[in-house]
Design a protein around this motif. Structure first.
Motif, PDB file in Angstrom:
ATOM      1  N   THR A 153     -55.615  -5.843  19.776  1.00 28.13           N
ATOM      2  CA  THR A 153     -54.236  -5.704  19.495  1.00 28.13           C
ATOM      3  C   THR A 153     -53.837  -7.106  19.626  1.00 28.13           C
ATOM      4  O   THR A 153     -53.103  -7.699  18.741  1.00 28.13           O
ATOM      5  CB  THR A 153     -53.481  -4.778  20.393  1.00 28.13           C
ATOM      6  N   HIS A 198     -56.281   3.692  29.758  1.00 28.76           N
ATOM      7  CA  HIS A 198     -56.856   2.550  30.618  1.00 28.76           C
ATOM      8  C   HIS A 198     -56.072   1.377  30.231  1.00 28.76           C
ATOM      9  O   HIS A 198     -55.248   1.111  29.124  1.00 28.76           O
ATOM     10  CB  HIS A 198     -58.441   2.394  30.494  1.00 28.76           C
ATOM     11  N   ALA A 216     -56.516  -3.362  30.769  1.00 30.61           N
ATOM     12  CA  ALA A 216     -57.363  -4.224  31.318  1.00 30.61           C
ATOM     13  C   ALA A 216     -58.833  -3.381  31.259  1.00 30.61           C
ATOM     14  O   ALA A 216     -58.845  -3.017  30.413  1.00 30.61           O
ATOM     15  CB  ALA A 216     -57.217  -4.719  32.781  1.00 30.61           C
ATOM     16  N   LYS A 253     -52.448   4.904  19.316  1.00 32.92           N
ATOM     17  CA  LYS A 253     -51.567   4.737  20.645  1.00 32.92           C
ATOM     18  C   LYS A 253     -50.431   5.520  20.666  1.00 32.92           C
ATOM     19  O   LYS A 253     -49.673   5.601  21.928  1.00 32.92           O
ATOM     20  CB  LYS A 253     -51.470   3.208  20.706  1.00 32.92           C
TER      21      LYS A 253
HETATM   22  C1  6PG Z   1     -60.580  -4.924  26.617  1.00 34.05           C
HETATM   23  C2  6PG Z   1     -59.105  -4.581  26.950  1.00 34.05           C
HETATM   24  C3  6PG Z   1     -58.662  -3.260  26.947  1.00 34.05           C
HETATM   25  C4  6PG Z   1     -57.790  -3.217  25.729  1.00 34.05           C
HETATM   26  C5  6PG Z   1     -57.674  -1.752  25.075  1.00 34.05           C
HETATM   27  C6  6PG Z   1     -56.968  -1.644  23.753  1.00 34.05           C
HETATM   28  O1  6PG Z   1     -61.084  -5.716  27.189  1.00 34.05           O
HETATM   29  O2  6PG Z   1     -60.879  -4.072  25.746  1.00 34.05           O
HETATM   30  O3  6PG Z   1     -58.751  -5.264  28.064  1.00 34.05           O
HETATM   31  O4  6PG Z   1     -57.865  -2.830  27.931  1.00 34.05           O
HETATM   32  O5  6PG Z   1     -56.564  -3.702  25.753  1.00 34.05           O
HETATM   33  O6  6PG Z   1     -58.919  -0.989  25.197  1.00 34.05           O
HETATM   34  O7  6PG Z   1     -57.762  -2.232  22.862  1.00 34.05           O
HETATM   35  P1  6PG Z   1     -57.598  -2.633  21.208  1.00 34.05           P
HETATM   36  O8  6PG Z   1     -56.420  -3.777  21.470  1.00 34.05           O
HETATM   37  O9  6PG Z   1     -58.731  -3.310  20.780  1.00 34.05           O
HETATM   38  O10 6PG Z   1     -57.062  -1.303  20.770  1.00 34.05           O
END
Ligand code: 6PG
Length: 250
Positions: free
Chosen positions: A50, A154, A156, A207
């Motif tokens: 993202t 979740h 981080a 999301k």
């Molecule tokens: C990671 C991130 C994790 C991520 C979410 C959303 O290392 O993958 O820290 O918390 O922000 O999983 O992931 P996307 O932005 O790929 O949907």
């Protein structure tokens, strides 16, 4: 949109491009040095896909726009892989941002995913302690922490049912992705909550459900990591695109 999106720190944009511009405008004073008056500024970057649009947006700013010589970049979490691995959050930021800006190596504080995870949490914790001002309770105070969110809530690399990392006394710990089993190193919740500014950046329809449940404070989610992001003294922002915000008015 219901009154949720009227809350001052929930901002909804048409797409990830305008979302990135909106985030930059919100934190412009931080990035341009107006706020920091030349003191070092410490920003922890989010991983995943993202934030890519935001890092690419920063990379395209006019050379003199952002005060990179006083900005220190950290990572909120990292996959335990080498820095050139396709899963590496460092590699993602390097390709989208670092390769395109004039920032000193001493300002880039990557988590060494190639190292032994337990040893790296100790080393990174010491690097944080040596560089970032500590709060009265001994926790590092980042100026800005960027976060993403998973569909499971979740953030981080603090995953649901991560027993200790939510309240660990360490600055960073080793966790394991519940699906892939991949080891991760992540800042802990007390560190996230000590920051002056915390910004969730969320996009896409996948999301929408978790965002809506969290912002509507649906009780069954109370144990999800993202719900536990409640800055002690700082300000929490949600930057959403319309797709991620699409369930807020349901
Ligand atoms: C990671 C991130 C994790 C991520 C979410 C959303 O290392 O993958 O820290 O918390 O922000 O999983 O992931 P996307 O932005 O790929 O949907």
């Amino acid at each position: 949109m219901s009154n949720i999106t009227q809350r001052p720190n929930i901002k909804v944009y048409d797409n990830t491009g305008t979302l990135a511009a909106g985030m930059y405008n919100q934190f412009r004073e931080l990035f341009t040095g107006q706020r920091s008056q030349n003191r070092p500024l410490h920003i922890a970057l989010a991983g995943g896909s993202t934030p890519l649009a935001f890092y690419e947006f920063l990379a395209k700013r006019p050379v003199d726009d952002i005060h990179w010589k006083t900005i220190h970049l950290w990572w909120g979490d990292e996959r335990c892989v080498p820095p050139d691995h396709s899963d590496s959050n460092y590699r993602m930021v390097r390709e989208a941002l670092l390769d395109h800006i004039d920032i000193g190596a001493q300002n880039i504080h990557r988590i060494r995913g190639e190292s032994d995870p337990d040893s790296e949490t100790i080393r990174y914790g010491k690097e944080i302690e040596e560089n970032i001002p500590l709060s009265p309770v001994g926790l590092p105070v980042f100026d800005l922490i960027l976060l993403g969110i998973g569909e499971d809530g979740h953030t981080a690399s603090i995953f649901p049912d991560s027993d200790f990392s939510a309240d660990s006394i360490s600055y960073c710990v080793v966790t394991r992705h519940p699906g892939s089993g991949q080891k991760r190193i992540t800042l802990t919740m007390p560190v996230l909550n000590q920051a002056k500014h915390v910004a969730f950046m969320v996009s896409g329809p996948a999301k929408a459900d978790v965002v809506s449940k969290i912002l509507k404070k649906q009780i069954e989610l109370k144990n999800l990591p993202a719900v536990k992001v409640i800055p002690v003294d700082g300000i929490l922002f949600w930057f959403l695109d319309r797709a991620a915000a699409s369930h807020l008015d349901k």
